[in-house]
Design a protein around this motif. Structure first.
Motif, PDB file in Angstrom:
ATOM      1  N   ASP A   1       0.833  -1.194   0.000  1.00  0.00           N
ATOM      2  CA  ASP A   1       0.000   0.000   0.000  1.00  0.00           C
ATOM      3  C   ASP A   1       0.869   1.245   0.000  1.00  0.00           C
ATOM      4  OD1 ASP A   1      -2.332  -1.496   0.166  1.00  0.00           O
ATOM      5  OD2 ASP A   1      -2.237  -1.575   2.347  1.00  0.00           O
ATOM      6  N   ALA A   2       0.363   2.272  -0.639  1.00  0.00           N
ATOM      7  CA  ALA A   2       1.098   3.536  -0.639  1.00  0.00           C
ATOM      8  C   ALA A   2       1.064   4.131   0.757  1.00  0.00           C
ATOM      9  CB  ALA A   2       0.472   4.501  -1.637  1.00  0.00           C
ATOM     10  N   GLY A   3       2.114   4.782   1.127  1.00  0.00           N
ATOM     11  CA  GLY A   3       2.202   5.398   2.443  1.00  0.00           C
ATOM     12  C   GLY A   3       3.621   5.837   2.697  1.00  0.00           C
ATOM     13  N   SER A   4       3.862   6.329   3.891  1.00  0.00           N
ATOM     14  CA  SER A   4       5.226   6.725   4.205  1.00  0.00           C
ATOM     15  C   SER A   4       5.775   5.807   5.287  1.00  0.00           C
ATOM     16  CB  SER A   4       5.277   8.183   4.661  1.00  0.00           C
ATOM     17  OG  SER A   4       4.630   8.317   5.893  1.00  0.00           O
ATOM     18  N   CYS A   5       7.064   5.651   5.259  1.00  0.00           N
ATOM     19  CA  CYS A   5       7.746   4.760   6.195  1.00  0.00           C
ATOM     20  C   CYS A   5       9.116   5.361   6.467  1.00  0.00           C
ATOM     21  CB  CYS A   5       7.879   3.378   5.558  1.00  0.00           C
ATOM     22  SG  CYS A   5       8.774   2.191   6.543  1.00  0.00           S
ATOM     23  N   LYS A   6       9.474   5.502   7.726  1.00  0.00           N
ATOM     24  CA  LYS A   6      10.801   6.002   8.073  1.00  0.00           C
ATOM     25  C   LYS A   6      11.756   4.822   8.125  1.00  0.00           C
ATOM     26  CE  LYS A   6       9.462  10.182  10.417  1.00  0.00           C
ATOM     27  NZ  LYS A   6       9.613  11.013  11.589  1.00  0.00           N
ATOM     28  N   ILE A   7      12.841   4.937   7.390  1.00  0.00           N
ATOM     29  CA  ILE A   7      13.844   3.880   7.309  1.00  0.00           C
ATOM     30  C   ILE A   7      15.169   4.463   7.771  1.00  0.00           C
ATOM     31  CG2 ILE A   7      15.055   2.298   5.775  1.00  0.00           C
ATOM     32  CD1 ILE A   7      12.563   2.431   3.953  1.00  0.00           C
ATOM     33  N   TYR A   8      15.833   3.724   8.628  1.00  0.00           N
ATOM     34  CA  TYR A   8      17.101   4.175   9.199  1.00  0.00           C
ATOM     35  C   TYR A   8      18.231   3.265   8.728  1.00  0.00           C
ATOM     36  CZ  TYR A   8      13.811   6.586  12.204  1.00  0.00           C
ATOM     37  OH  TYR A   8      12.784   7.359  12.660  1.00  0.00           O
ATOM     38  N   CYS A   9      19.443   3.789   8.755  1.00  0.00           N
ATOM     39  CA  CYS A   9      20.617   3.048   8.314  1.00  0.00           C
ATOM     40  C   CYS A   9      21.648   3.053   9.438  1.00  0.00           C
ATOM     41  CB  CYS A   9      21.188   3.716   7.060  1.00  0.00           C
ATOM     42  SG  CYS A   9      22.673   2.947   6.437  1.00  0.00           S
ATOM     43  N   ASN A  10      21.940   1.855   9.998  1.00  0.00           N
ATOM     44  CA  ASN A  10      22.927   1.740  11.062  1.00  0.00           C
ATOM     45  C   ASN A  10      23.181   0.258  11.282  1.00  0.00           C
ATOM     46  OD1 ASN A  10      24.451   1.742  13.401  1.00  0.00           O
ATOM     47  ND2 ASN A  10      23.270   3.388  14.351  1.00  0.00           N
ATOM     48  N   ARG A  11      24.377  -0.199  11.046  1.00  0.00           N
ATOM     49  CA  ARG A  11      24.679  -1.627  11.131  1.00  0.00           C
ATOM     50  C   ARG A  11      24.621  -2.191  12.557  1.00  0.00           C
ATOM     51  NH1 ARG A  11      26.534  -3.611   6.311  1.00  0.00           N
ATOM     52  NH2 ARG A  11      27.269  -2.049   4.851  1.00  0.00           N
ATOM     53  N   GLN A  12      24.630  -1.373  13.563  1.00  0.00           N
ATOM     54  CA  GLN A  12      24.654  -1.898  14.929  1.00  0.00           C
ATOM     55  C   GLN A  12      23.323  -2.527  15.354  1.00  0.00           C
ATOM     56  OE1 GLN A  12      25.621   1.475  17.375  1.00  0.00           O
ATOM     57  NE2 GLN A  12      23.497   1.915  17.827  1.00  0.00           N
ATOM     58  N   HIS A  13      22.280  -2.368  14.561  1.00  0.00           N
ATOM     59  CA  HIS A  13      20.975  -2.937  14.918  1.00  0.00           C
ATOM     60  C   HIS A  13      20.655  -4.210  14.146  1.00  0.00           C
ATOM     61  CE1 HIS A  13      20.010   0.365  17.526  1.00  0.00           C
ATOM     62  NE2 HIS A  13      20.259   1.231  16.569  1.00  0.00           N
ATOM     63  N   GLY A  14      21.635  -4.964  13.727  1.00  0.00           N
ATOM     64  CA  GLY A  14      21.407  -6.264  13.099  1.00  0.00           C
ATOM     65  C   GLY A  14      21.310  -6.249  11.591  1.00  0.00           C
ATOM     66  N   GLY A  15      21.491  -5.148  10.966  1.00  0.00           N
ATOM     67  CA  GLY A  15      21.442  -5.064   9.506  1.00  0.00           C
ATOM     68  C   GLY A  15      21.676  -3.628   9.081  1.00  0.00           C
ATOM     69  N   LEU A  16      21.763  -3.424   7.803  1.00  0.00           N
ATOM     70  CA  LEU A  16      22.005  -2.076   7.309  1.00  0.00           C
ATOM     71  C   LEU A  16      20.754  -1.212   7.452  1.00  0.00           C
ATOM     72  CD1 LEU A  16      23.818  -0.034   5.929  1.00  0.00           C
ATOM     73  CD2 LEU A  16      23.128  -0.992   3.736  1.00  0.00           C
TER      74      LEU A  16
END
Length: 77
Positions: free
Chosen positions: A37-52
């Motif tokens: 579905d269309a919408g907004s999603c905040k995505i963060y980048c930081n390897r310390q939380h188990g992934g990029l």
């Protein structure tokens, strides 16, 4: 069938064809983001939380996808 009925039927068929073209174009559009579905999603980048890539819903939640698509609204460092 009268000429008026034929003309009306032809106009309705042309309208139906146009609507079907719009439907096919809508279906063929690529989906953006991590959901259907269309919408907004905040995505963060930081390897310390188990992934990029990860999202925050209270706790960091890793995103397993290796590629993300969407429209960038904001970039912060």
């Amino acid at each position: 069938m009268t000429p008026e009925q034929t003309s009306e039927l032809f106009a309705l068929l042309m309208r139906q064809e146009e609507l079907l073209k719009q439907l096919v174009a809508s279906i063929n559009k690529p989906k953006l983001g991590l959901h259907s579905d269309a919408g907004s999603c905040k995505i963060y980048c930081n390897r310390q939380h188990g992934g990029l890539w990860y999202t925050l819903n209270g706790e960091p939640s890793a995103i397993p996808q290796t590629a993300l698509t969407g429209y960038l609204k904001e970039l912060r460092f």
